[in-house]
Structure formats: structure tokens, C-alpha cells
Design an enzyme around this catalytic site. Structure first.
Site, PDB file in Angstrom:
ATOM      1  N   CYS C 158       0.809  -1.220   0.000  1.00  0.00           N
ATOM      2  CA  CYS C 158       0.000   0.000   0.000  1.00  0.00           C
ATOM      3  C   CYS C 158       0.843   1.272   0.000  1.00  0.00           C
ATOM      4  O   CYS C 158       0.532   2.239  -0.704  1.00  0.00           O
ATOM      5  CB  CYS C 158      -0.958  -0.007   1.184  1.00  0.00           C
ATOM      6  SG  CYS C 158      -0.244  -0.543   2.739  1.00  0.00           S
ATOM      7  N   HIS C 262      -2.612   6.485   3.858  1.00  0.00           N
ATOM      8  CA  HIS C 262      -1.187   6.564   4.184  1.00  0.00           C
ATOM      9  C   HIS C 262      -0.623   7.863   3.609  1.00  0.00           C
ATOM     10  O   HIS C 262      -0.722   8.125   2.411  1.00  0.00           O
ATOM     11  CB  HIS C 262      -0.427   5.394   3.547  1.00  0.00           C
ATOM     12  CG  HIS C 262      -0.700   4.060   4.165  1.00  0.00           C
ATOM     13  ND1 HIS C 262      -1.471   3.885   5.293  1.00  0.00           N
ATOM     14  CD2 HIS C 262      -0.272   2.810   3.804  1.00  0.00           C
ATOM     15  CE1 HIS C 262      -1.507   2.591   5.599  1.00  0.00           C
ATOM     16  NE2 HIS C 262      -0.798   1.923   4.719  1.00  0.00           N
TER      17      HIS C 262
END
Lengths: 371, 371, 371, 371
Positions: C158, C262
């Protein structure tokens, strides 16, 4: 765009740069009945393009057509408001009283989220999933004030809204309530922006929200109360001991580190009946309201979503149900002290604020009160 | 180090690697009466040095002398336990029942934070700021089980602990309570480690904690109840309708994103009296208990800290008062439904767990029950 | 429903009850190309209806048609998988290796979010907004393994995903990068459920995520690297000193109390060029990729959203842009040490996981690799 | 109370009601050298008792003797300041410049946490664990300004403070640094009260703190720089390209949902040396500074606490080490791009602010600069 052949009605938004104002813009930017025409904010913002005047805090972008719209002062004479069929108000209460009155005096129709006129004997206080019948007092309001067209409709405090929907379902199913004890766990967005300082709420609970408990205790009785047969007076039944009304409500309100969604722990005693838990669950599940009968655009398919899982509703997981326009109820169980306990949850900025104002106005359109 | 000439008593800690066990170590590492002698944990940890066996989550370091201490299995025959004058248990309830019984059968004295023996008619359930008089049943416990020395003393659930201290002050001041309605907002540390997943609690409230409501409703009555004149039986007054006891308690428990400190919103009705708010505040302020009279090391200077500010107590700001050994009370005000409402706060891992076990043992030392 | 006349392809989901599996279900429940046909999970869940087998943690409800679907074991012979044109894998890496291989050996096509085959010289590692051209190695993969139909395609970690999209834009605009320094601030959902204990992350930062830094440093080079002219080998340019590749990447990864999204702080040095900040901003703004050219359903209108406000992107406000399928970039400014610094943000569970797998499969459909 | 026979010195606190001012009060309320004598705040607070003038946000109560102390205006002529041997300033920068100058002109000694005089060529910028030798410029400051007694000493920005301590240890051990790349994850308390709105930071990261990056990049060079042999000029080595100094520093600063404790991810390149990781760890572990040699009251036993666990330091667990007066360092490991990477953590309100001012003043006492 039209709905059932209706022409879109131009609307204004007061307090357009604030937390509730941003939700108005988000919810009205693609609305079948309404088209945003005028934006009002403080004189500090007036004259600027909206994108510059606001600190947008929603997770969808500012609609493109709104970005460059110039913000006006909150005056009925400011550009654009005169043409508005409805003016939505997300103003702070410290300025809402005078501004909303000036708009009404200019024969404009205001649907307000502010608290200022909620207790006014001429103004309906409407939770759209509960008491749109109270719109009937509008004729009396206009007549009393000698206004041809202008009036004010208010919607309830965000916590009250989440509470009265299940209470209405209980009264519809089992007759009058006698006592309600409620403790809320309220989201930070209820306090606007900048609102709650992070140093006050991270890893913390603040067990006090100024004026909130009184609102819940008082507003519940107006919303669940009646209107006399001539549609000129609300029936508040204030008791001799000065208690607020027919239903004895005791509220404690707290702030918790949640972004959106007010949770409440509720215990209820009926005046006359003793329904079973299953009957009560059924009443919640099957509760239908006038907004649904009228099939207005913002009416949720279910006014109440009844959760079966023992740990629901939860704000993060359930506040978005039906686009934030319903109330979630769960943990329906016997109360050792009263008759039944449950947890309820409302999206405080949608059904608890902007969505209620909008749905109230949609209902008013359907009833011919906005033309 | 000694207190009043007493020699330090060797103590063991069961469940030493868990959340409550870590607090036992922190609080006992420089204790005037007690000296940590044996550490017990699961067989997975046994044989390892403590610093390796635990995931230490406190913001003070592991005491140096504990770091290299070898963890034992939780068996009375494991090295070190036989010499312990007291064994503190922070075990999980799924193993606490058998292990604590095996220690008792080996004539060891257990002060347990686990729930297993709280409802046992032979075991005292003691909140040290409320009912240390219940230690009087120990003689009967030992006699009934035919044990010369071994016995079990339990302390209450963390939420119950925070609630019964102010309730005891009210009963002391104004006679029996009739009804208590409470909604808690509980910290994540109450669930141990790893405990609550962060995905469940960030920006969220979980309105359910398994078994917690029943504990509050039941334990309150045992703690605030009496002991018969022969010190052999607790007086629980379970009513015919199966309600738990003399005081009708209705509890709703929720989890909030707070690290330490359980907050509760409480409404109370007295059986006979109608004290004023000022009288109630005075009763809270002046409440004194046996732990204070005995002047044991963990007794706080004030059992209850009464807050005047309208938005207190708050967990982050008030949980550390008196080293987490007191209960904070605030927002004392009339309840429209019952007699009085207030907010109370307890440090769930200190007074709500380890500090209570330790203070109970300190009191037992002073009463000659530990030698 | 079809897209451009295509018939919907039946798909399976492995690890269907986990965090990534839930996103697969949410994103595929109304997909123009794909129709959920089989759900696989651990033997503990197999045999149960999906709604019972999972702890659903998304804020949209489980799609109705999935609720009662019976979960299968993750075996190619389990009911339903044989008919699947694609199998999406959200499995944990500790089981993904063997299970995915068994599916491939059964001539099934796997698009996997697991890390196990990312470094496999036969498997493409594809970020759909960057290097779908790497799908060209599939013929060689099948041939080498002697499989008529089965193959595995992986997508990236990710954090890597959020980083390589802006890096690709920079290389497209200004030629090879020489050095990348990155510090991430990663969301808790990246760790699955139950994942990060709340006691570890509330009011805290955990400056370590096991194995994550190596993934970023290694994967970046495979994704931004080439494929030889015969489409049989990736060009990783591992240097003699053992450094990972052409681009020297140094990563530090941290966990912060954010639910989804993120964030990364990135500094970059070009090998040859010295573009101005304005040129770099333009390159970000105008970056277009093959997924967009192919106009697959999950391709975002903008691969990179460039933010002008000095304090953006922010995870809570920007992770939902383009349904979580783009990367946000902001604070593009000169770096006193390298050439340019910026902040980037990716929705770790959508583009950072499920959306990438799905978009990769969509591209494969368009390229005739799934039939 | 005295230290080594010294008489306690009366001190004043400017900005006493703010976040840093509260820490000054907490830390000075039982200090061996200093005794709080005068409190200054804005004219809005002046004239009120301290407990009424402030919103106290620390988890220890306001010291009793301070509660009723009357707050003065921040004027050197206001009651009490004339007798003060030192005046600590926690003022906001928008007022600190003029107020601190007026105190200096009145021959008062100011130890300031504000940024206003940090870049002043006459004022030392001192991190007490790094460069108290810079106090030597005070004689020149007084002489230049024609003051007999008054002078200003500043301490560094909170993030700079956490960074330069490990950098100083590296330079002490291995000679000059060439390059530093740092990304911070800063606590909300760094922004004061009300500071960061909770709506901005719950479930979020804000990747921008105004002016903070420049401070880190500039201040690092003054603190780690020298003073000429006549103690009249700092050696900043501003390079021709306008870069800040000898050490090329690139900083990115972000705000995260942490209450106290700034974390930083740091990569460092030496100018000349290539120490091993073990040598670097040893240098951190063994770093000693002048504050420790002088044994002043606030000096921590270890200036740097080196953590071995792979996931430390963490703000919630490590910010309280040595009463917040040290810097924690962990994850010391090779950097693929520079020489070494590590994580450091500082308590931003203690060592990062109030503790530094106080320790600087303690050192000045020991050096005879305060009498």
C-alpha cells in the site's frame, strides 16, 4: 433538473461558510427541488469567492459551481436573496435572531437550524421524521405578524433529533411516554469549526455541553406535543412544578472524540402500557412517517434502522446509513428501573442539522407552503 | 524499608504480564508493606525473564529489579509462592477460578481483581474506600473450607468501583438509596492488551461491553449491603421480582476512545430523604472511610474529589489525582426525574483494579489478617 | 449489466472476510465487468453465511446478495471457484503462497494483493496507474510453468503504491530518478483486523512496521523498472554493493492514529535534470496513464490530484477523492538537500490494495488476458 | 529550600496562563533554585487570580500557592517583576519581541522560549543539553546594549531541540555532519491552547506547520555552530548558495493526533567519517553534556536514552522518561542513501520548551550569570 415536473426553486444559505453551511452546500448541490442561488456569511467573508472565504472540512470537494460564487452579507437586500424561494440558515445563535427576523420581515421564508426561534410560540419546531404536521401553524404566524409570505420554520437541536425519532415510534405504538432518561455521547462536529480544541478531547471526555441538556428536555416536549384544533397554539403541558412538559425528560450531555454522529443511551417509561421487547423492536422497525408518505427526496427508506448486533449502532460504522438521514437504534432491552433501554445514533450534521432543514422545506413544498 | 516497624511482607503477582499485573508491579515496586517476590503468568511466559515475557505498556519503565526476575507458572508449588504472605491476582477470569482456588487450598492468601469469586457467598467483595468491614467474613470462609490460613478477597469491577464510592457517601449522608441509573463511558485499558482493536474505537463509540452492565447492577448491592451479626452471611435483599437487591440499579456501559479513566453519568433517587444539592456536595466533600482512618499507604487524602468547574471531571485531566486512588465527582445538580445527577470518574486500572487489591491487602495487614 | 457489450465475468475472492476482502466485496458488488461468484476464507469461516462469518467494518452495509452467500474454503476445488474467470486474493501472506499457487496450478487466474509473489521473477508487480505494461510477462509465466491458462499478477504494498505514482510522473517528465528518501505516516487499517491494538496507537505513534521499509525500497525498483524486449525478464539493476536497484530508496515507516490513508513525506533527486517547481507541478497535474487511456471502470479521472493549499493533502479530507483510486500530492517545494520535496497520500485499502487488484484485472480484460 | 547553600532566586513568568506558562509553573513550583514571584499575562487576565485567569490543562493541579496569586500585565514596572532575578518567557511571538525588549531595557534577565530573538546575533540560542557554552556571548550583549545587568537568552524550537541533541552526540563522536534529512510527527500541544481544532486532527494528519521547517533548518546550525574566540560572534557559515549553514538540513514537519511528544525520522550523512552502527549507538548511549557536569537540578541522568526495542521510542510510552528532560533515540540503522537513520523523540513542552528555559537558567546560575 426537475422532480415530478416541478421547477427548481432558488435557495439561499445563511452561514454558508460554517460547518452546517458546508453540509447545506454539499446536500443541495444536486437537489431535485432546490438550486443554490445566494450564499451569505459574515462581513469578513462577504465579497470573496466561496472557496476563499471558507475552510472546507468535508471529504467531498466544494462543488465546482459554488467555488467561485461570491459570498454576500446576511442581509435580505444583498444580491440574490430576494429571488430565493427558501433561505436555509446555518447561522450561529448569537447572530441568527436578528438576521432571520430581518429576512422574515422582508417576506422571505426561512428554514433555520439555529436555536433562536425554536421556543417561539409562533414558530414550528420540526423534526421531519416526526412532526411535519406542525407546519400548520404557519398561516397563524404570517397572520399574526402581518406578513404576506415570510415565515420561519426551525428544526431541532442535533441531539434532540436523534432522540425524538425513536420516542415518536414508541408513542405511536404504545401511547404516551411518562419518563425519559438520556445520556448522550456527542461528536465534535456538533460544536462547529474551530469548535472543540484538540487538547480538550483527545484521549478525553468532556462531560458538559453548555445549554444542551435544557434543549433536549424542552424541545422533546414541543416536538412530541400537539397543536390545537385552530392551529394557533402548541400544547406544551408545562406542569405546576415547572417541569418542562408532559414527558419528564432528564438529559446528561457529554462530548467524546468522535467526528460525526451523536450516540445516546436512553431509558424510557410508558405512562400506561407495558409492551414486550419484541413489540417495541417491531414498532421501531415499522415506524413510518409523513416525510416517507410524501416521498420527498431526502426522506430515508427507513426512518429508523433497527440493529440486531449487540454492539451496534456505532457512529463510525452507522452514521452514513441512508445518507445520514435516518436514526439508528440498537440494544433494545428491558430496563431494571423503567420499561425499556436502548441506544440511538444520529448523524448530527445531516439529520441532526442540514438534512432536517432541507427535508422540512421539501415537505413544505409538497404542502404548497413554498411556491 | 518498614512502616511503623512492620517487616516487609513478600508478595506474589499472578497474571504479572497483563495490564493489571503491570500496574501491580508499578505500584508495589516501592511499597512500604510489600516486596515483590514471585511473578506468575501463563506457561508461554514461564521460565523467561520478566522484561522479555511482557509487553510493558506503562509510561514508567519496568523497575530494574523486576526486569530479570524469572516468571513462574501460576501454580502454588512454583518457586517463590510458598513464601508469599499475599498473592495478588490480575488473572483473566477464564483461568482465575481454578488457579486462585489452588492457591487458597495451599493455604495462601489471595487478593484478586478477577470476577470469579465476587459473587461467592464466602468471599468478601471489597471496594477499599467503601466496605472493608466485609473482611470480617474471612474467619467464616477459612472455617467453612477447613483452611488454617488460605482465603480469597476480591475487589470490584472497575466501573462498579467508581460508582459505589459516591453512592456510599450518599447513603452515609442521607440514608438508603432506592434507584440508580448509570451510563458509563469506559476507557480502552479496561479491556486489557491487546484488548480493543484500534479499528473499533478510533473516531467511534462501542455501546456494549459484555457482562459489564450485570456486574454493576449486581456488585453494587453486595458492596453497599450488610453482613449479618455473626459475620457469616451477606445481606443481598434480592427482591421477589428477581431484581438484584435493595437498590434498583440500571446500567448501560459503553467504550470510548480514552486510554485510562472510566466516566459515568449517574442519576440517583433516595428512599426517604430529599437533601439539597449543597448538602449532597458537602457529603461528597467530607466523605471519609476506614482506609483513611487506618491511614494505610495507598489511602488517598480525599476519597472523593468534588469538582466545582462545570466541565469536570475529565479523564485525561483528573485520572491522576491522588495517584489514581480517589474518585472524582462533578456536575452535582438536580435531576428532573430522580433526586440528583452527577458525573463520576475513576482510574480504572488503579483504584478500579490494582490499587483496590493492594489497599484491601494493606487494610488486612492493619487488621491482623495477613501476618 | 455489461460494459461495451462485455459479458460479466464471474470472480472469486480469497480472504473474503478480512479487511481487504471486505473492500473487494464493496467495490465488486456493482461492477460492470465482474460478478462475485465465490467467497473463500479460512476453514473456521467456511460453511457459514458471509454475514455470520465476517466482522464487517465498512461504513456501507454488506451487499444484500452477499450476506447469505456461503463462504468456501480457499481451495480451487471448493464450490464455485472453477467457474471464475478471475480470483482476487486478499489473503494474509502466511497462507497466500501455497493457496495462490494451488489456484494457479488449477489453471485459475489470480490477482493478488499478498506480498508472496511480488518478487517472483515470473510475476508482474503492477500498480495500475504506473506499469500495466508489465502484464506482458504473463505469456512467459504460463509457458515456463506449463500452464495453459493459470497465472498470478500481484499489486504493490500500500505504501509503495502511493509513492510510485508520483515518482512515475517525475520520471515520465524529467527522466530517471537517482535518490528517494521517504518517511510514511500509515493508517491503522493497513494492518488489518484486529490489527493494531488501540492501546498502542491512541495518543501515540509507532515508528516501526515490520518489513514495510524493505518492501518500499525493493518494490519501487521493480515497478519503475523495465521488462526486456522478449518480455521474459525484469530489469532490476541491483547494484554491486547490494543496493536494491537503479533508484536508491531509503524508507522509514511509522503508524499513526488515522483510520484510512497513508501519508508520505518524500524527497527526490533526479539523475540528470533540474526541473523547476512549476514544471514538476505541471508534470503531476498532467500525468496520464494506460489505465486512463484504456478507460477501465476503476481508473480515476486524475491519477494524481495536485493540491495547492499549503496544508494538503490530509488523509481524512482527501482519501475519498475519486473513490480512493487516485494519489494526492501537495506541498511541492524545493528540497535543500535533494531536488524536490512533496507530500503524497493514498487510500491504503482502495488504491493501496483492493482497487489496484481490480483495476489490474480490468486492464487485463481489455488486453484480452482474461476471457 | 536551598541547593548547596544558595538562596532561592525570585522569578517571574511571562505568558503564565498559556501552555508553556503552565509548564513553567508546574516545574518551578518546587524548584531548589527558583521561587515564583510574579506572573504576567495579557491585559485581559491581569488583575485576576491565577486560577480564574487560566484554563489549566495539565494533569497535576495548580499549585496551591499559585491559585490565588494575582496576574500582572507583562510590564517591567508591574508589581513584583523588579525583584525577579530571572524572568521566564512563554509569550507568543506576536507580543514577545516588544515585551522581552522592555524587560531587558529595565535590566531584567530573560530566559525566553519565544522565537523572536533566536536569530539575533547578540542572543544565545541554547539547548541546555548541547551548547550552554554560548552563554559566553552575554557579556558582549550587555556591553553592546549598554546594559549593566539585563540580557536575553533564548532556547530552541521544540522540534529543533529534539533533533540537535542526537546530532550533537554524533558530531562529538565522529566529527562534522554534512547532511540531515528530517520528517517530524508533532504533538498538538506544540500549538498551544486552543491551538489545533479537533476537527482538523482527529483521524488525520496535517502535513504542514507554519514556519517550523525553516526554524529546524536554521536553528540547527546556530546551536551546533561555534562562537569566535572573543565571544562576540556566532559562526553560522552561511553558504554562497544561500543555504543555511555548515550542515545542510532539510525538514518536513507534520502534525499528528498525539498530545505531547514530537517524534522525528532522521537520516544523517557525516562529512568525513563512517562509524559503524554499534559505534553510533555507543555514542548516543554515552553522550554527556555540560548540564550534567554542572549537575544542575533539571539535568537528566541520561541526556539521550537509547532504545533497543525495534518499535521505540513512542510518544505515549517514552515522553515521561527522566521527567521529560531527555531525548529518546531508537531504530538506529544504516540508511541506504546517507550514513545512518534513527528515530528521536522529545517532550515538546518540557525539554522542548519550559525545561530548556529553566535548565538554561540553572546553568547560568552555576556560571555566576544570575545573582
Amino acid at each position: 433538473m426537475t422532480s415530478g415536473g416541478k421547477k427548481q426553486i432558488k435557495v439561499g444559505i445563511l452561514g454558508a461558510t460554517g460547518t452546517v453551511g458546508q453540509r447545506f452546500i454539499q446536500l443541495l448541490s444536486a437537489h431535485p427541488y432546490f438550486k443554490i442561488h445566494a450564499l451569505g456569511a459574515s462581513s469578513r467573508s462577504a465579497g470573496q469567492e466561496y472557496a476563499k472565504a471558507t475552510k472546507w472540512k468535508l471529504n467531498t470537494p466544494i462543488p465546482d459551481e459554488i467555488k467561485t460564487k461570491v459570498v454576500q452579507e446576511c442581509k435580505p437586500t444583498a444580491e440574490g436573496f430576494a429571488e430565493c424561494g427558501v433561505v436555509f440558515s446555518g447561522l450561529d445563535h448569537d447572530v441568527a435572531g436578528d438576521i432571520e427576523e430581518s429576512f422574515r420581515q422582508s417576506n422571505l421564508i426561512i428554514f433555520s437550524n439555529a436555536k433562536n426561534y425554536r421556543r417561539d410560540p409562533l414558530c414550528p419546531l420540526i423534526v421531519p421524521l416526526v412532526n411535519p404536521s406542525h407546519l400548520s401553524i404557519i398561516a397563524h404566524q404570517k397572520k399574526t405578524l402581518g406578513l404576506e409570505k415570510g415565515y420561519i420554520v426551525t428544526n431541532a437541536n442535533c441531539s434532540t433529533t436523534g432522540l425524538v425519532v425513536p420516542l415518536a415510534a414508541l408513542e405511536k405504538g404504545f401511547g404516551p411516554l411518562k419518563t425519559v432518561m438520556v445520556t448522550t455521547l456527542q461528536a465534535i462536529s456538533g460544536s462547529g469549526y474551530p469548535g472543540v480544541p484538540s487538547l480538550d478531547i483527545l484521549d478525553n471526555v468532556v462531560p458538559h455541553i453548555g445549554g444542551e441538556e435544557e434543549k433536549i428536555e424542552w424541545e422533546t416536549n414541543k416536538i412530541l406535543g400537539g397543536l390545537n384544533s385552530s392551529n394557533t397554539e402548541f400544547d406544551l403541558h408545562v406542569s405546576e412544578e415547572g417541569k418542562y412538559g408532559r414527558i419528564n425528560v432528564s438529559a446528561t450531555t457529554t462530548r467524546v472524540p468522535v467526528i460525526d454522529g451523536h450516540t445516546a443511551s436512553v431509558s424510557v417509561k410508558f405512562r400506561d402500557s407495558k409492551p414486550t421487547i419484541e413489540e417495541i423492536q417491531k414498532a421501531f422497525r415499522e415506524y413510518r412517517c409523513e416525510a416517507q408518505e410524501l416521498n420527498v427526496p431526502s426522506a430515508p427508506p427507513q426512518a429508523i434502522v433497527l440493529h440486531e448486533a449487540p454492539d451496534r449502532p456505532q457512529p463510525r460504522l452507522d452514521r452514513d446509513l441512508h445518507n445520514g438521514a435516518c436514526v439508528s437504534v440498537g440494544r433494545v432491552r428491558p430496563c431494571p428501573v423503567f420499561d425499556v433501554k436502548f441506544i440511538c445514533l444520529v448523524d448530527n450534521v445531516r439529520l441532526g442539522a442540514a438534512t432536517s432543514s432541507i427535508m422540512n422545506a421539501e415537505i413544505a413544498v409538497e404542502k404548497g407552503l413554498i411556491v
